[in-house]
Design a protein around this motif. Structure first.
Motif, PDB file in Angstrom:
ATOM      1  N   CYS B 465      37.057  34.649  45.428  1.00  0.00           N
ATOM      2  CA  CYS B 465      36.737  34.313  44.037  1.00  0.00           C
ATOM      3  C   CYS B 465      36.614  35.592  43.215  1.00  0.00           C
ATOM      4  O   CYS B 465      36.667  36.694  43.740  1.00  0.00           O
ATOM      5  N   SER B 547      36.487  30.529  39.923  1.00  0.00           N
ATOM      6  CA  SER B 547      35.059  30.711  40.242  1.00  0.00           C
ATOM      7  C   SER B 547      34.604  32.126  39.910  1.00  0.00           C
ATOM      8  O   SER B 547      33.896  32.770  40.684  1.00  0.00           O
ATOM      9  N   GLY B 738      30.254  32.809  43.858  1.00  0.00           N
ATOM     10  CA  GLY B 738      31.075  31.816  43.148  1.00  0.00           C
ATOM     11  C   GLY B 738      31.123  30.510  43.911  1.00  0.00           C
ATOM     12  O   GLY B 738      31.193  30.505  45.131  1.00  0.00           O
ATOM     13  N   GLY B 740      32.656  27.319  42.332  1.00  0.00           N
ATOM     14  CA  GLY B 740      33.361  26.256  41.608  1.00  0.00           C
ATOM     15  C   GLY B 740      34.455  25.543  42.381  1.00  0.00           C
ATOM     16  O   GLY B 740      34.791  24.409  42.060  1.00  0.00           O
TER      17      GLY B 740
END
Lengths: 165, 782
Positions: B465, B547, B738, B740
């Protein structure tokens, strides 16, 4: 090409409203374009996603499936009218408290559908029922986990509130 | 832990507007004199445009203009570009076919725009578009990878012989050959990574305004990175110079990658707003979204993993064909190359890796980054390979993974990435415990008695990320730097605005970013406002994807805060007649340590702005900015394990349990992090069980509505059990990795491994629909 218009009168969030609209106008477009109630969203063209859900005479309806003419004389509640000024409906509060939303786009429709779900099921809601009942509302962000939690939490709050009355 | 600080499960500041219907998305914005655009789109996958008759459309009520691709080209509007240069293994550059925003000559996918109608109302624009008559000469189409690489296939672009975008490679071919020749065992696998359509719930939209007196454009658009949009629109597409173009991305209803890219529609809206002298709004309907949003995935891969006699991995060879669709979208070239093959070492010690990737043009919508972007494809491939190996060797799949885990860090893989830190055993152990792995055989036996096929499946993922640093991505071909900016403005009354180049479209930045500042100063989060998504307010920024907003965006805020705090301490020390090194920040005050002498933040801020009594030579004001460029990618990792029941009679899969253990480093707001994981998991489960973009042989998109494309509904997915293990990322100030994309990266393999375990047949592709699973059960019995 002849465009036919008609005058319609209805109540939206407690206020009398009338408008001259084309026959083909959908309720969601009257709400968004004519009344500026942009909390009701359009997420698809096929009445699948539920982002446009409002209440007509107390029942959850996808406002993209309703021609304005069909709503003539009815009582419409949108997300903006669900609670009083600066107040939150228990369902709105539960969505915030349980992180039941991310981008917020499906959220008004989810909340309107969920309020009707609790009205119909009362305290009998369980996770399986909530998941089944949310069939008509699509969310791409939350994975539904916290939406389900929010609805169950709100059902409890609404049950307590009605018991207290 | 402070009430509003780092680690607090703070309810989101942005929520009130969303739950009360007061969000402001692009389609909610209305301006005086606004007109509406409706595009005329190709019904053919491949055709020559012989002529466009606009006469009838021009006569329709309310139609202001009908503009075609020819006029767009004549006005020197630039072709769409791919901003990441990838070279083939022979050194030649990727073959970028020309992509005008509306096609003047040739259409190459269903839904490609050839003209636009501008009308006074939405319906008038739509009526007008129906009256535009386009004369097409239909050409043969290549609707998928196999059709496009077959001998004699229709050719899409004169630049790209054999429809090949590139033939790229990474790793050491000869070393892999040598290792393979010594292997005791080899596992070979062919699989498809199914094509997906992102489906953010808010369809794309654009509202373009042109001010003739100022020669200035304003664009409201559904973007994950408004500054990148402005840069590309001005530098490459010739719309306007950067200082004459303001891009605003207000509330954006999800992106998942699909709103990174600059699309033809916003280019045309801007151009048309100047042509017609009125603001132009375009809002996609859902079918247009299916047809024209950049799709994701779509790989065909053959891979071989070699093991020694002790089941240690020796080598991995991967051969992938990646579909690009009809044109190269903005970052498309990086996805099946640097975001995919560089993660092929997974969590494992693999001394030798070689991967070859062939990019292929097809007569379908362009393909680009979708949540995970390359990393889900890598993870799915590896985790099915190792699961298959465990079944071949008849060893425990968890233990085969454990045996091959990387356990010392930093670890340099053979495919560029240098993992900085991790603890793969910790997440595996936590997952095994949470799902009660020891009790699985008994549960399986019990399920069998109830007539169910029970299975368990693992997925141990790693991802990269916070894509960075700029120097590194530049050397790999990126056309942009991948830093982030932040500006912290302390107002004279002590409230704070933080301007960030990150963009929130559901991630909750207005809360988490405020928590970081609240934590440092000891003030309530509601004293802090996060400003983003407007090129007139924020100087520059690279936006939100991959992310990166925690690891890169928050790090930039920390850097700016350090400067603000240093100046504020100087002011406080001066006014309190103390040494600067004795000033500490506590509960919103600047305090002389060990005394009761202090100045509230508001007093320091006011002093900064009155300038009445500042240290000699100090400039007034309290505002600082920072550009933060990371030193490395970050490497979130984890273990997902799920348990399923398959109904042998119907092939239907149902979830018994789903455990996700992630190591994201430092969590700013665990509630928000968990929400990101839930959403990612369901997109991963969607890929595994439900979703598939289907083009028929002629290139028609069969799945172009929610009636046909199976989006995960609430009833299709379970509630999840989440846990976190923690190794702090050493590469950024807060140790953030990160969160996401992890769910979408890790989930597909866990689900498919569980189903194939349940049915005893490893031959199963995604999506594992009941039909496919039922057939796999039948063929497994044969």
């Amino acid at each position: 090409m002849t465009i036919v218009t008609r005058k319609v009168s209805l109540t939206v969030n407690g206020k009398a409203v009338s408008a001259d609209v084309e026959d083909r106008t959908l309720l969601v477009h009257l709400l968004r374009d004519n009344l500026g109630l942009t909390g009701t969203h359009v997420g698809c063209d096929t009445s699948q996603c539920g982002a446009c859900t409002v209440h007509i005479d107390g029942r959850a309806v996808k406002s993209c499936t309703v021609l304005v003419g069909q709503a003539d004389g009815s009582n419409v509640t949108t997300i903006e009218g669900l609670a009083g000024h600066n107040e939150l409906h228990p369902m709105q509060a539960a969505f915030r408290d349980n992180h039941g939303l991310q981008c917020g786009y499906c959220t008004p429709g989810m909340i309107m559908a969920a309020v009707d779900m609790v009205r119909r099921h009362g305290g009998k809601l369980d996770e399986a029922t909530v998941r089944q009942e949310l069939e008509g509302n699509i969310c791409r962000c939350t994975g539904y986990h916290n939406i389900v939690k929010s609805v169950l939490d709100a059902a409890g709050r609404m049950e307590m509130a009605s018991a207290a009355e | 832990m402070k009430a509003d600080g780092i680690g607090a499960r703070l309810a989101r500041k942005e929520d009130k507007r969303f739950i009360t219907g007061k969000g402001r998305y692009v389609d909610d914005v209305r301006v005086h004199g606004m007109t509406y655009a409706h595009f005329v789109r190709s019904p053919h996958a491949h055709a020559r445009v012989k002529g466009i008759d606009i006469s009838e459309a021009m006569g329709r009520p309310g139609v202001l203009a009908v503009l075609t691709g020819r006029e767009l080209v004549d006005d020197k509007i630039g072709n769409l570009i791919c901003g990441w240069m990838v070279h083939s293994k022979d050194g030649s550059p990727m073959k970028m076919g020309a992509w005008p925003a509306m096609a003047p000559e040739t259409v190459r996918f269903v839904g490609q725009a050839v003209a636009v109608v501008i009308g006074e109302t939405r319906n008038q624009a739509r009526d007008g578009a129906e009256a535009v008559i386009v004369d097409y000469e239909v050409l043969p189409a290549a609707a998928d990878i196999k059709a496009a690489i077959a001998p004699g296939a229709p050719q899409l672009h004169p630049e790209a012989a054999g429809n090949a975008v590139f033939n790229w490679s990474i790793g050491d071919d000869k070393a892999v050959d040598a290792a393979m020749s010594k292997a005791a065992h080899k596992v070979t696998f062919e699989l498809e990574n199914n094509r997906l359509i992102p489906n953010a719930m808010e369809p794309r939209a654009a509202l373009a305004e042109y001010n003739e007196a100022e020669e200035h454009f304003t664009l409201h658009t559904t973007s994950q990175n408004p500054h990148v949009a402005r840069l590309v629109l001005s530098a490459f597409y010739n719309i306007a110079q950067e200082h004459k173009l303001r891009v605003i991305a207000p509330d954006v209803g999800g992106g998942f990658g699909s709103k990174i890219f600059i699309y033809p529609e916003e280019m045309v809206a801007l151009w048309a707003s100047k042509k017609v002298g009125r603001p132009v709004k375009w809002t996609s309907d859902r079918t247009e979204a299916f047809l024209t949003d950049a799709h994701g995935r779509d790989h065909l891969t053959k891979a071989t993993m070699a093991f020694d006699a002790n089941h240690k991995i020796l080598a991995l060879r991967v051969d992938t064909h990646a579909n690009f669709g009809a044109y190269m979208s903005l970052f498309s070239s990086s996805v099946p190359t640097y975001l995919y093959a560089t993660l092929l070492s997974g969590q494992y010690n693999i001394p030798n890796i070689y991967a070859e990737v062939t990019g292929v043009y097809t007569n379908t919508a362009p393909i680009d980054a979708y949540r995970g972007a390359g990393r889900p494809e890598a993870s799915y491939l590896l985790e099915r390979l190792i699961e298959t190996a465990a079944r071949t060797f008849k060893v425990d799949p968890a233990e085969l993974r454990r045996k091959n885990f990387i356990t010392s860090f930093p670890h340099q893989t053979p495919v560029i990435m240098a993992y900085d830190i991790g603890d793969f055993n910790a997440s595996l152990d936590a997952a095994l415990k949470e799902i009660d792995y020891a009790g699985f055989p008994a549960r399986k036996e019990k399920a069998k008695k109830e007539g169910k096929l029970r299975g368990i499946g693992f997925s141990c993922y790693i991802e990269a990320c916070g894509i960075a640093p700029s120097k590194a991505v530049g050397s790999l071909g990126a056309g942009v730097g991948l830093w982030e900016s932040a500006e912290v403005r302390v107002n004279p009354v002590g409230t704070i605005e933080v301007l960030t180049g990150s963009h929130s479209h559901g991630q909750g930045h207005e809360t988490t970013f405020a928590q970081v500042v609240a934590d440092r100063l000891g003030i309530p989060a509601n004293q802090i406002q996060i400003v983003h998504g407007d090129t007139d307010k924020v100087q520059f920024g690279m936006g939100t994807y991959g992310s990166r907003s925690g690891a890169v965006g928050i790090s930039a805020i920390v850097k700016a805060m350090e400067k603000v705090e240093a100046k504020a301490k100087k002011i406080a020390a001066h006014q309190l007649e103390a040494s600067e090194s004795d000033i500490v920040i506590e509960n919103g005050t600047f305090k002389v340590t060990g005394t009761d002498r202090l100045m509230p933040l508001a007093s320091v801020a006011l002093a900064a702005y009155t300038g009445h009594n500042l240290p000699d030579g100090m400039e007034p004001g309290l505002k600082e900015g920072a550009f933060y460029d990371p030193t490395n990618f970050t490497f979130p990792s984890g273990t997902y394990v799920c348990e399923v029941d398959v109904d042998a009679a119907t092939g239907k899969t149902s979830f018994v349990d789903f455990v996700a253990v992630d190591d994201f480093g430092r969590l700013i707001n665990p509630m928000i992090v968990e929400g990101q994981v839930h959403g990612g998991l369901v997109q991963g489960i969607g890929q595994a069980l439900l979703e598939r973009a289907v083009y028929d042989n002629s290139g028609q998109l069969v799945t172009a509505s929610y009636m046909d494309y199976a989006m995960p509904r609430a009833e299709d997915v379970p509630s999840f059990k989440l846990q976190h293990t923690t190794t702090l990322c050493p590469g950024n100030p807060l140790g953030i990795k990160g969160c996401g994309e992890a769910g979408a990266i890790g989930a597909p393999a866990a689900v498919i491994n569980a189903i194939t375990d349940a049915i005893g047949n490893n031959s199963l592709e995604m999506p594992a629909t009941p039909d496919r699973v039922w057939h796999a059960i039948q063929s497994g019995r044969a």
